[in-house]
Every structure is written in structure tokens, then in C-alpha cells.
Design an enzyme around this catalytic site. Structure first.
Site, PDB file in Angstrom:
ATOM      1  CE  LYS A  82      22.932  11.645  11.172  1.00 40.88           C
ATOM      2  NZ  LYS A  82      22.825  10.930  12.457  1.00 40.88           N
ATOM      3  N   GLY A 126      33.887  15.200  10.166  1.00 44.82           N
ATOM      4  CA  GLY A 126      33.846  16.562   9.646  1.00 44.82           C
ATOM      5  C   GLY A 126      34.607  16.664   8.333  1.00 44.82           C
ATOM      6  CD  GLU A 144      31.306  25.020  16.462  1.00 49.65           C
ATOM      7  OE1 GLU A 144      30.901  26.162  16.296  1.00 49.65           O
ATOM      8  OE2 GLU A 144      32.276  24.728  17.192  1.00 49.65           O
ATOM      9  CB  CYS A 159      33.844  19.580  21.211  1.00 53.48           C
ATOM     10  SG  CYS A 159      32.696  20.891  21.661  1.00 53.48           S
ATOM     11  CD  GLU A 205      37.754  15.271  20.612  1.00 53.83           C
ATOM     12  OE1 GLU A 205      37.546  14.823  19.475  1.00 53.83           O
ATOM     13  OE2 GLU A 205      37.184  16.277  21.072  1.00 53.83           O
TER      14      GLU A 205
END
Lengths: 480, 487
Positions: free
Chosen positions: B183, B241, B259, B293, B390
Site C-alpha cells: 500500500k 507504527g 521503521e 526519518c 519530530e
């Protein structure tokens, strides 16, 4: 058309230093194909110099990113496939194997080269646990200048088996093709240049054993020698390597490989496996299944069916697509094999079929079967390298394993049985580098190949095939 | 801004079994060009029943007698290499498409595609080298392991490197002989769908790779909860995640690799060449409009060089060319979406509010699309939002330190652990610090250098599992031990 007949050094074509050439023979006719420049010590020296330069730490070859080196290697494989029509004809002209076999060899060679191209960026050393203020690691570095001496039975494929791991590890090469079959190696040299390998990375020096091969084995500035050929020459090479600079040696030598047909084997299947185990490539195969042990219960049937297959084997012009078996490589082999036929008769084995020349030109021999062979006969002990099947009877499995192992060779072995417990137990006990269960000569690029005992040492193919082409360096850094 | 090139959007449907399907529910979703905010195309929206279809196709393709399962390993490798070749063949078109949808400069898209093809080639080389072991037992036993494909792999990828993330996922999965349902991010489905066509052209059997564009809550979730998906791999935010791992566990799925995000520290030491260090720091943060990331988003600068370093960073940031990603001079395109755009501006406000010093930037750039000026904050403290969370936007945070032991502690005091960097001429210091940093990848005198042969992944909440290298294979095979008693 024979395009290349000179020495290939530094991506250039050179005449021999001594100005001599040697004839290359077509074994189907006995006639000369062409003359090829004959490399001797001086030429080897030139090649070593070129190779050393190409191996310098600042050289283009050493500075290549692994992925870029892989691309060059794969490009060579692509070119082998591109020119397969011409190359297979050239291989057949010089070696005598049927053209279909030559094509198969070239495809197998290209696949082998591709396999090793995939290893280039995966050859990893390790970091190792140590004291808290230590950084410890190993590097797997190329060894350097690799001398590679290959035989005449699979000229292109033996070259691919040698080039693959050597180039994957970042080495440079001096290859001496067999004096009987230099032509395809020289054509491949041109392909390497076309692929874009920097000069000096691969050098090809045609020549004989005593002058040229010996110059390589005893050279003070060659770091490693790899040899495939006879036990006799293998011993000489190991000696020469030790006497000179202790260069690293790997050897793929001869064999007298047993194929054990058990009582529960499907007879037709077993007969067909046994047939190709010995007769493939006119029996010019280091792993030829040259001692066929057949269980007493199926012995007579086996003999009868094997004779039928042998008689139906089509021997003749290798350019004819119906031909299954071409000539032996040359007159010397031809004579040697017929001598073994005489020895077999003299020692009391029963000649079931064949046993003589086929036709009246070239070095063709009829597929031959001896039955009633005993372990101590010459034809059961010595490597013939010719189309002679030796069938020996057995009735005890423990005993046949002992008999199979009682040889100074140990290259291959096969067992045909429906009982896999027996098959796997045999696999444990047979002293051979390759054991085939319900098959023979299954050579796979990812699986190692090599000999126990006097069949050689070291392995080719697979990951193991890389091991003799890199040197391990341990680095210990103290963080002060 | 120059007029947009005329790029034909060829594939907007769902790719299952080497065929193109309309969505079961008959809905589509818009795909936006972040350089303009305008709709590029509408793409079929996959939901649960489409995912079911894809899983069915992948299962069939994974059947032990299927063409894919009975193929020689080397042939599998050849198919993968063919796909890599096709990526390179169509690189010009694909790069334009990637830039249209993601906004990264065209030369970055070209670079991504080159890297993607190399990654596929790298894994193509592994197909016939994935070995089990034979293990010593007594003579009466034959003991060995087999490394078998794990099965149907559900792979959910992000929008920051659409094609590259697809390559990182497909590479190891296909090398190990699995089948895949991938996806793509709902923001960036277009290049994945084009790659699906290339996979078909390369000759992969139907059902081996299936691509289902859709959102997270419906489509992504359907993949995560599906009983016949054997393994899940997700790259994206830590928030999602966590949700994926929770949901997977509830549905008895244990093979999950993640990840996730990062807040990676780059430590500039007192002996660093300042010009070089400033360049490294600049790339570490701003590359890909900071949508990375592993972005070096906490720049720790030694007190002795602090003032000079700040000045150099500001200079570089002011020079950075932000604008039309089709312009060859552009270094930075837009952020990927309005949502991200607003979030980043929110962080800039927080930085101002919490007392960091805004050295440059801080505002929108250009008057269309989602462009943000390269922004530098100095005097950042560890407890500020901009130093802890982040941002995924072009906001450099400069923090001062004077003690190495201390900066290591500060670098490690993050729940993230994806990457880190050190710039110093003293390799002893570098190696010592390296031993003590809690990060999956550490760059010394460098940043953002990726190698297909070296593993990449996170410590702590940056995820678990590794991608790339031989380690990247580990999540894609299952180990079977066989012990035979030879009666």
C-alpha cells in the site's frame, strides 16, 4: 573464422616473446585449425607486471565501488550470451563436444558469472567483541595476482568457474588455457575488454604446461595459483608453488567416482543415470561415474539395459544436432583409452560392447562397457577419461561403501535408491566432495564443488568458492 | 514558476494479479501536486474487499506448486534485475511523475530511481545465496535448517521517498520468494502504480506483487488485520507504527517490522573543519525538504565553535534555493501536503514561543503550494518541543555543549534512536562516541550516506528490524529446523 590467436596482456594483443606458435587441432578430423602464439616465461613476466599494476591500491580496478565491479562482471555474462552462436561453434570446433553441449556450457558459464557478480557487494568481514576500549574487525581483501590454469574438457566453463570468484573478490588474473583448447579463452578475452574491464585485470596467456604453466606456478610475484587438471600435474604445481614463494594453491584434480545402484532402484531410471554419469562429454569429466556398482539382485538386467543404451548412443560429427558424443580431445588421450580397453580385457573383465575406434577420422571411440569388473583391475583403479563403463557387482551395502571409498580419489559419488534413509546414510559415509542421491553430476552454481583426498583441495562454486580468493586481515584498534 | 510539464498519468487503478481493477466501493481519492495544491488525478480507493482480493491473489501465487514457488532462484533474480532495468529505462518519465506527486526536485527523483534500481539489483544477487545450515548431530541423525519464504507480506510505505521505499520493501521480500501486497501512501500512489506496470512487463507471475492504493484507517488497517497476511512491514510515523503493532498483536500477527521516526543528533566537535561541518549539517537536516526519518534534526555544536558555526549555517540556509522542483537550480521543493505544512509552521511558532532564537526563515516560501523557508533556530534547549519532537520540516535546531560525556547523554536522551552523526578529525573520539550512541546508524564525518549492503533501522522507538544488507532479509524468511533420525 578464428579471430584471436595472440597473447592477451593489458587489454592488448601481443605476439609471443620467443616468436613461436603452436598448432591447435580439430579432434573431429585430426586437422590443424590454426596456429596460436606460444606464451613462455617472458610473456608470463609481462602479464604479471600488467596484473600487478592493475592491482595497485590506487588503480581504477581497486577503486571501483563493489556495485560497479558487479556491473562489469554481469556485462561479461551478457556478452557471452550475445555471442553464444559463434562461441559454441568455436568451442565445438576446438574441443569436439556436440554443439548443443557447447551452448549449454556457455549458458551455464554466463549463469556462473552472474552468480558471482551477485556476491561482489556481499563479501563481508566481521566486527568482533573485545575489550571495551577495543575496536576489532576483519577485512576480506583480494589476494592479488591469481594464476589460473584450466583444462581442455570444458574450456569456457572452467574459465567461468575461475573468473567468477576471483573477480568478485577484486583480484587480477593471469589465465593459461589448456594448450589443446586456447581458442575460446582468447575470444572471451576480447569480450572482457569489450565489457570494460580495466587493462591488466584479466590476462590470457596460451601455452603449454612445462614452460608456461610452470612459469606461473613458480612465479615469485604471483600470489595464488588455481589449477584444474590431472593429479600428476597438480602435485607438480603444489611443489613449484612451495619452492618459490609459498603462493596459495587450490587444486581440482581427477576422480574415479563410484555410482552405487541399489536393489530397489527403478532399473530404467538407474540405467539412464549411469549412462550419462559415464558417457557425458565423451567421459572427459573429472566426476565421471567410472565405477558403476550394481546390486547382485538387479545386475543382469542392469547390464542388458546399459548395453542397449550404449549401443544406441550416437557418436559422430559434433556439428550434427543428432550427435550425442563427439571425439576424444586428441591422439594422446585416444591411444591411452584404447590401451585401457586392452588392459580391461587382459585383466579378465568381460567386454560387453564397444571397445574400439568409431569411424576412420578424428579420435572417436565407441561407448564401451565392461562387466564383471573387480576392484583391483586397472580399469577400476585408474582414471581413464574415456567412454568405458566399468560395472562391478555387490550384495552388501556396508561392503560397497568400503569399496567405493577405497580409492585415493574422492571427487564425486552417487547412489540410486528409493529408500532415502539409505540414501542419506550413504551421503554421510561416502568420502567424496559431491554426493548425488538419485541423480549424478548435478552441478549448481550456489553449491560448492571439490575433492576429498587426492582429488584436490579447496572448493569452487558457491560461497565457499570465494574463500580461496580473499585474504583475511584482522585489525585491532585501541581507543586511547 | 514555470508551467508544469505535460505528464500523462497512465495508471490510477488497483493492481491485483497483474490486472487493473476499479475499487469495489466505487470511490476514488484525489492526489495533490504539493507545488501548486492542485489535483493531479483521482485514484481508485482500495478498501477491505479490495484488500481481500489482493490477499487471495497473493496466496494463490504463493502456493507451493505455483510458478513463483517452483522457479529456480536464479530465475527469480533475473526477473528482479529486469524490473531494475525497466526502472532505469523509464527513469525520465518516472522522475517527472515522482516530482509531480511528491514535490522533490527532479534531480533528486532521478537519484532516488537510480538508487532504487541498484537496491533491486543488490537483492536480486541474494536469491541463490540465502542458505540454511547443516548442523552437527550424531551419526544417526541428519540435522539442518531451511530458510523458507515467510509468505504473504503486507507492506505499507510512506510518501517521502515513494519509489525508493517501494524498492527497499520489494527487494528483500522478493529475494526470499515471498508474495507482496503493497500500500503506497495515500499522498503519493502514482509512481507505485507505474512500477506495478513495470513489474508486469518484467514478467513476474500474476499475484506475486499487488499494489493497493488507499488510506490508513480503511485500507492499511485491512492489511494489518487480515488473517492470511503472514508478515507486516511499515515505514512511517511512530504514532501509526505503535497502532499497527497493537492492532497486529490483537489479530495474532507477530511478525512486524517497523521503521519509524527519529530525532537524530549530529554532534559537531571542536576540531571539525567548520565549512565542511556546516555543509554536513545543512544536508543532514534539509535534504528532501527535511522529510527524512533520519534527518539530523538536533545539531549539537561545541561551545568553542558555536558562534562561527551558527553564522555559517545561517549563510547556507539563506542561500538554499527553494522553488519549482522542475527548475534545475532548485534544491528544495514543497512539503508534501497542507497538513504537514501547517504542522511545521506550528513547530516554528512553538520554537519562537519557547524562547529559541530564530536566526533565519520561519515563514512560508512562494505563494502557491506548501513551500517553507529554510529555518534556523539557535540557543535551543533539550526540553523545547522543537528539540524533542519530530518536525519533518526544514527547521534546524542548534544546541550548544561543552563536554563530550554530557553531549552523549543528551544525544541519547530521546525516545528515538534512528541515526546519529559525528564530525571530528579525531577518529579515536569518533569511535569512542560511536560505541556509546544509541542509534541504528552512525555517520562519521558524513550524513545520509546509504549503502544497499549495510543495514538501516532504529534503536528504541525508532522501530525494530533492519532494512538493507543481508540483515534486511531476516524478516522475510522463516527458519525451519529438520531433524531426521536415520533408523
Amino acid at each position: 573464422e578464428i579471430k584471436y590467436t595472440q597473447l592477451f596482456i593489458n587489454n592488448e594483443w601481443h605476439k609471443a616473446a620467443k616468436g613461436k606458435t603452436f598448432p591447435v587441432i580439430n579432434p573431429s578430423t585430426g586437422e590443424e585449425i590454426c596456429q596460436v602464439e606460444e606464451g613462455t616465461r617472458e610473456d608470463v613476466d609481462k602479464a604479471v607486471e600488467a596484473a600487478r599494476k592493475a592491482f595497485d591500491i590506487e588503480s581504477p580496478w581497486r577503486k571501483l565501488e563493489p556495485a560497479a565491479r558487479a556491473n562489469l562482471i554481469r556485462k561479461f555474462a551478457d556478452l557471452l550470451r550475445r555471442d553464444i552462436d559463434y562461441l559454441s561453434k568455436l568451442e565445438t570446433l576446438n574441443n569436439g563436444k556436440p554443439v548443443g553441449d557447447s551452448k549449454g556450457d556457455i549458458l551455464g558459464s554466463a549463469a556462473c558469472i552472474d552468480y558471482y557478480a551477485g556476491w561482489v557487494d556481499k563479501i563481508a568481514g566481521e566486527t568482533l567483541p573485545g575489550a571495551h576500549d577495543q575496536f576489532i574487525y576483519t577485512r576480506h581483501e583480494p589476494i592479488g595476482v591469481c594464476g589460473q590454469i584450466i583444462p581442455w574438457n570444458y574450456p569456457i566453463m572452467m574459465m567461468a568457474w575461475k573468473f567468477g570468484p576471483a573477480l568478485a573478490c577484486g583480484n587480477v588474473i593471469i589465465l593459461k588455457p589448456a594448450e589443446q583448447t586456447p581458442l575460446t579463452a582468447l575470444y572471451c578475452a576480447a569480450l572482457l575488454k569489450e565489457a570494460g574491464f580495466p587493462p591488466g585485470v584479466v590476462n590470457v596467456i596460451p601455452g603449454d604446461g612445462p614452460e608456461c604453466g610452470n612459469a606461473i606456478a613458480s612465479h615469485e610475484h604471483i600470489d595464488k595459483v588455481a589449477f584444474t587438471g590431472s593429479v600428476e600435474i597438480g602435485k607438480k604445481i603444489q611443489e613449484a608453488a612451495a619452492k618459490s614463494n609459498l603462493k596459495r594453491v587450490t587444486l581440482e584434480l581427477g576422480g574415479k567416482s563410484p555410482l552405487i545402484i541399489c536393489e530397489d532402484a527403478d532399473i530404467d531410471y538407474a540405467v539412464s543415470v549411469a549412462h550419462r554419469a559415464i558417457f557425458t562429454n565423451a567421459a572427459q569429466n573429472c566426476t565421471a561415474g567410472s565405477r558403476t556398482f550394481v546390486h547382485a539382485k538387479i545386475y543382469d538386467q542392469f547390464i542388458a539395459k546399459s548395453i542397449e543404451l550404449a549401443k544406441n548412443r550416437v557418436v559422430g560429427d559434433p556439428f550434427d544436432s543428432n550427435t550425442e558424443q563427439g571425439p576424444q580431445i586428441n591422439e594422446s588421450q585416444f591411444k591411452k583409452i584404447l590401451d585401457y580397453v586392452e588392459a580391461g580385457k587382459k585383466d579378465g573383465a568381460k567386454l560387453e560392447c564397444g571397445g574400439e575406434r568409431h569411424g576412420n577420422k578424428g579420435y572417436f571411440i565407441k561407448p564401451t562397457i565392461f562387466s564383471g569388473v573387480k576392484d583391483d583391475m586397472r580399469i577400476a583403479r585408474e582414471e581413464i577419461f574415456g567412454p568405458i563403463m566399468s560395472v562391478l557387482k555387490f550384495d552388501s551395502y556396508d561392503e560397497v561403501i568400503k569399496r567405493a571409498n577405497s580409492t585415493s580419489f574422492g571427487l564425486g559419488a552417487g547412489v540410486i535408491t528409493k529408500d532415502l534413509t539409505r540414501g542419506l546414510t550413504f551421503a554421510q559415509r561416502l568420502e567424496a566432495g559431491s554426493v548425488w542421491v538419485n541423480d549424478y553430476d548435478a552441478i549448481i552454481n550456489q553449491a560448492p564443488f571439490g575433492g576429498f583426498k587426492q582429488s584436490g583441495h579447496g572448493r569452487e562454486l558457491g560461497k565457499y568458492g570465494l574463500e580461496s580468493y580473499y585474504e583475511v586481515k584482522t585489525v585491532v584498534v585501541k581507543l586511547i | 514558476m514555470s508551467p508544469l510539464p505535460d505528464i500523462e498519468i497512465k495508471y490510477t487503478e488497483i493492481f491485483i494479479n497483474n490486472e487493473w481493477h476499479k475499487a469495489d466501493k466505487g470511490k476514488t481519492f484525489p492526489v495533490i501536486n504539493p507545488s501548486t495544491g492542485e489535483v493531479i488525478a483521482n485514484v481508485e480507493e482500495a478498501t477491505r474487499t479490495d484488500v481481500d482480493k489482493a490477499v487471495e491473489a497473493a496466496r494463490k501465487a504463493f502456493h507451493v506448486d505455483s510458478p513463483w514457488r517452483t522457479m529456480q532462484p536464479a530465475d527469480r533474480g533475473a526477473l528482479m534485475r529486469k524490473f531494475a532495468e525497466l526502472l532505469r529505462r523509464d527513469i525520465k518519465y518516472l522522475a517527472q511523475l515522482e516530482t509531480l506527486n511528491n514535490g522533490k526536485p527532479v534531480h533528486d527523483s532521478m537519484g532516488d530511481i537510480g538508487l532504487s534500481a541498484n537496491c533491486i539489483d543488490y537483492y536480486a544477487g541474494w536469491v541463490d545465496k540465502i542458505t540454511g545450515e547443516t548442523i552437527p548431530a550424531g551419526n544417526g541423525h541428519f540435522l539442518y535448517t531451511e530458510h523458507e519464504p515467510v509468505g504473504i507480506c503486507g507492506q505499507i510505505i510512506p510518501w517521502n521517498f515513494p519509489i525508493l521505499m517501494l524498492a527497499w520493501k520489494l527487494g528483500p521480500a522478493l529475494a526470499c520468494g515471498n508474495t507482496v501486497i503493497l500500500k503506497p501512501a495515500e499522498q503519493t500512489p502514482l509512481s507505485a502504480l507505474y512500477c506495478a506496470a513495470l513489474i508486469k512487463e518484467a514478467g513476474f507471475p500474476p499475484g506475486v506483487v499487488n499494489i493497493v492504493p488507499g488510506d490508513g484507517p480503511e485500507c492499511g488497517n485491512a492489511i494489518v488485520v487480515h488473517p492470511h497476511v503472514d508478515k507486516l512491514a511499515f515505514t512511517g510515523s511512530s504514532e501509526i507504527g505503535r497502532l499497527i503493532q497493537e492492532t497486529a498483536a490483537k489479530h495474532h500477527h507477530y511478525r512486524v517490522s517497523l521503521e519509524l521516526g527519529g530525532k537524530s543528533a549530529l554532534i559537531i566537535c571542536e576540531d571539525a573543519d567548520l565549512d565542511y561541518a556546516a555543509k554536513v549539517a545543512h544536508q543532514a537536516l534539509y535534504f528532501n525538504a527535511a522529510q527524512c526519518c533520519c534527518a539530523g534534526s538536533r545539531t549539537y555544536v561545541h561551545a568553542k565553535i558555536y558562534d562561527e558555526f551558527v553564522a555559517k549555517c545561517v549563510e547556507l540556509a539563506n542561500k538554499r534555493v527553494v522553488g519549482d522542483p522542475y527548475d534545475r537550480n532548485t534544491e528544495q521543493g514543497p512539503q508534501v501536503s497542507e497538513e504537514q505544512f501547517n504542522k511545521i509552521l506550528g513547530y516554528i511558532e512553538a520554537g519562537n514561543k519557547e524562547g529559541a532564537k530564530l536566526e533565519c526563515g520561519g515563514k512560508r516560501a512562494c505563494d502557491k503550494g506548501y513551500f517553507i523557508q529554510p529555518t534556523v533556530f539557535s540557543g535551543v534547549k533539550d526540553d523545547m518541543k522543537i528539540a524533542r519532537e519530530e518536525i519533518f520540516g526544514p527547521v534546524m535546531s542548534l544546541l550548544k555543549y561543552d563536554c563530550y560525556e554530557d553531549v552523549i547523554k543528551r544525544a541519547n536522551s530521546s525516545s528515538f534512536g534512528l541515526a546519529a552523526g559525528i564530525v571530528t578529525k579525531d577518529l579515536t573520539r569518533a569511535l569512542t562516541i560511536t560505541k556509546r550512541l544509541h542509534a541504528g546508524t552512525i555517520w562519521i564525518n558524513d550524513y545520509n550516506t546509504f549503502w544497499n549492503q549495510a543495514p538501516f533501522g532504529g534503536f528504541k522507538q525508532s522501530g525494530h528490524g533492519r532494512e538493507l544488507g543481508s540483515y534486511g532479509l531476516e524478516g522475510y524468511y522463516e527458519v525451519k529446523t529438520v531433524s531426521i533420525k536415520l533408523a
